[in-house]
Design a protein around this motif. Structure first.
Motif, PDB file in Angstrom:
ATOM      1  N   TYR A 142       0.826  -1.199   0.000  1.00 31.81           N
ATOM      2  CA  TYR A 142       0.000   0.000   0.000  1.00 31.81           C
ATOM      3  C   TYR A 142       0.868   1.259   0.000  1.00 31.81           C
ATOM      4  O   TYR A 142       2.091   1.198   0.145  1.00 31.81           O
ATOM      5  N   ASP A 143       0.221   2.395  -0.144  1.00 32.76           N
ATOM      6  CA  ASP A 143       0.932   3.678  -0.171  1.00 32.76           C
ATOM      7  C   ASP A 143       1.732   3.868   1.115  1.00 32.76           C
ATOM      8  O   ASP A 143       1.341   3.384   2.188  1.00 32.76           O
ATOM      9  N   SER A 144       2.821   4.611   1.003  1.00 33.53           N
ATOM     10  CA  SER A 144       3.705   4.812   2.159  1.00 33.53           C
ATOM     11  C   SER A 144       3.261   5.953   3.062  1.00 33.53           C
ATOM     12  O   SER A 144       3.863   6.185   4.107  1.00 33.53           O
ATOM     13  N   LYS A 149       2.939 -10.729   4.368  1.00 31.14           N
ATOM     14  CA  LYS A 149       4.154  -9.922   4.308  1.00 31.14           C
ATOM     15  C   LYS A 149       3.752  -8.511   3.875  1.00 31.14           C
ATOM     16  O   LYS A 149       2.707  -8.311   3.246  1.00 31.14           O
ATOM     17  N   VAL A 150       4.592  -7.549   4.207  1.00 30.01           N
ATOM     18  CA  VAL A 150       4.334  -6.158   3.812  1.00 30.01           C
ATOM     19  C   VAL A 150       5.533  -5.646   3.021  1.00 30.01           C
ATOM     20  O   VAL A 150       6.665  -5.665   3.511  1.00 30.01           O
ATOM     21  N   ASN A 167      11.303   6.061  -0.370  1.00 29.96           N
ATOM     22  CA  ASN A 167      11.487   7.288  -1.160  1.00 29.96           C
ATOM     23  C   ASN A 167      10.472   7.450  -2.288  1.00 29.96           C
ATOM     24  O   ASN A 167      10.776   7.998  -3.347  1.00 29.96           O
ATOM     25  N   ALA A 168       9.271   6.959  -2.069  1.00 24.56           N
ATOM     26  CA  ALA A 168       8.191   7.127  -3.051  1.00 24.56           C
ATOM     27  C   ALA A 168       6.867   6.933  -2.332  1.00 24.56           C
ATOM     28  O   ALA A 168       6.780   6.224  -1.339  1.00 24.56           O
ATOM     29  N   PRO A 211       3.797   2.313  -5.348  1.00 25.55           N
ATOM     30  CA  PRO A 211       4.552   1.497  -6.312  1.00 25.55           C
ATOM     31  C   PRO A 211       4.684   2.153  -7.679  1.00 25.55           C
ATOM     32  O   PRO A 211       5.727   2.030  -8.334  1.00 25.55           O
ATOM     33  N   ASP A 212       3.625   2.831  -8.127  1.00 25.40           N
ATOM     34  CA  ASP A 212       3.658   3.504  -9.425  1.00 25.40           C
ATOM     35  C   ASP A 212       4.785   4.534  -9.467  1.00 25.40           C
ATOM     36  O   ASP A 212       5.599   4.571 -10.407  1.00 25.40           O
ATOM     37  N   GLU A 213       4.853   5.376  -8.440  1.00 22.03           N
ATOM     38  CA  GLU A 213       5.898   6.402  -8.378  1.00 22.03           C
ATOM     39  C   GLU A 213       7.280   5.763  -8.277  1.00 22.03           C
ATOM     40  O   GLU A 213       8.240   6.232  -8.909  1.00 22.03           O
ATOM     41  N   PHE A 214       7.397   4.696  -7.504  1.00 21.80           N
ATOM     42  CA  PHE A 214       8.684   4.023  -7.338  1.00 21.80           C
ATOM     43  C   PHE A 214       9.191   3.475  -8.675  1.00 21.80           C
ATOM     44  O   PHE A 214      10.366   3.646  -9.031  1.00 21.80           O
TER      45      PHE A 214
END
Length: 399
Positions: free
Chosen positions: A144-146, A167-168, A173-174, A177-180
């Protein structure tokens, strides 16, 4: 454009309206317009590869940024996982599923060549989602989003999926997942998968991150918040959890074990509370409402309507304002951070009924305070109107 195109093909507005593709004008009931105008539309398929709805992303900064088809006889966002029709075989082959918060994240991960990925559709992970995935695997990797809402959503998802091996995946630094993946390779994301942490370690880190200081009192509170998670685990897992707590909280393992045993021995006594005390019911109701807002952000408008002054409880009000203003939860007071941790771990068996009952309860409490103000100010006709609404809510509440 969509409306005109379907009309030219002979589709009636009534059918398009039921399918959620068009919206009826509030001013003119005979006028309709496209629901997804100025948006990129993402088709959502069922397991038979049939389109049952759409997700849509704004391309002109209009709100909301993401919009889904409304629920219908063939589409219920609480029961559908985006991309499961394409990911099912890969999930079974790899024996784990990656779950994201939105379809853009799932598209980004799948485009990177990682096919065993699905996404919820702007809503919390549900028992129906868990049941769907159980057909293919018992191993779930939440990604999920950070940000704060994403972390809370992960905690809530862990509660729902507690019968799975969890698991997580943490995104450094994003925001998501899309931004990463816009600035990293597939191999970089694969490394994140391999370094995914256990659900307990994630919850431990969450508790620590949301506790502003490391005083003895704060660390003791973290222990108390974590013990309900530990107590039902197998002895070998309990030992590992105790080891992790000791390392991260700088506490001796024997001390953690002693406190755990003490908690287990006194848990039955600590459950006893005054029955139906006003303060207790208001606090419980507030917790249910905040938990639902965290899971379903679209409900905040409904809460504003019922509770125009927010929450009377100062801790709940502080959390509520942080959600409204999108403020970093790390800026919450110690007491509010501890309360937020309790809410994040709250298990709700009947979401809708608990939410509605809680909303009625706090609305009635709010109206009683308003009525008292009116009486004190000599506004007796207003007090009578308020009492009438209280009576109606009490009747609804007692059904």
């Amino acid at each position: 454009l969509l409306l005109k195109s379907f009309n030219r093909k002979g589709y009636l507005n009534d059918i398009l309206f039921q399918a959620g593709l068009i919206i009826q004008s509030k001013k003119n009931p005979n006028k309709f317009y496209d629901r997804f105008r100025n948006r990129v539309m993402i088709p959502i398929y069922n397991l038979h590869n049939q389109v049952i709805g759409y997700g849509a992303r704004s391309i002109d900064q209009s709100e909301p940024k993401y919009l889904n088809s409304p629920d219908s006889s063939i589409f219920n966002k609480h029961k559908v996982l985006y991309n499961l029709n394409l990911a099912a075989q890969s999930i079974r082959k790899n024996d784990f599923a990656i779950i994201c918060e939105g379809y853009m994240d799932a598209i980004a991960i799948a485009s990177a060549g990682i096919e065993n990925v699905v996404a919820t559709l702007g809503t919390a992970f549900t028992q129906d989602h868990a049941k769907l995935l159980s057909r293919y695997t018992q191993n779930l990797y939440f990604c999920y989003d950070s940000d704060n809402p994403g972390q809370i959503a992960t905690i809530r998802a862990i509660q729902i999926a507690q019968n799975f091996n969890i698991k997580v995946i943490q995104i450094p630094n994003a925001k998501d997942p899309d931004e990463f993946l816009r600035s990293h390779s597939t191999q970089d994301f694969q490394r994140l998968i391999k370094s995914a942490i256990s659900s307990f370690e994630f919850q431990l880190d969450f508790q620590i991150a949301n506790t502003p200081d490391r005083s003895i009192e704060s660390r003791a509170q973290i222990l108390r918040n974590l013990f309900p998670i530990i107590k039902n685990e197998k002895p070998i897992e309990q030992r590992e959890y105790i080891r992790q707590i000791a390392i991260k909280l700088l506490i001796d393992e024997t001390t953690v074990l002693r406190e755990l045993n003490l908690s287990l021995n006194t848990s039955k006594k600590s459950i006893k509370q005054p029955k139906h005390s006003r303060t207790g019911s208001i606090i419980s109701g507030g917790r249910f409402i905040i938990a639902m807002i965290l899971d379903h952000p679209e409900m905040i408008g409904n809460v504003k309507e019922f509770l125009p002054e927010g929450f009377e409880d100062k801790l709940h009000q502080e959390i509520y304002q942080a959600i409204q203003n999108n403020t970093d939860f790390e800026k919450l007071s110690l007491e509010s951070s501890q309360e937020l941790a309790l809410i994040a771990n709250l298990q709700i068996h009947d979401e809708i009924k608990s939410y509605q009952d809680s909303l009625y309860l706090l609305r009635i409490d709010y109206l009683k305070r308003r009525k008292k103000t009116c009486i004190n100010g000599g506004q007796y006709s207003d007090a009578e109107k308020i009492q009438k609404e209280i009576n109606e809510l009490n009747a609804e509440f007692s059904r």
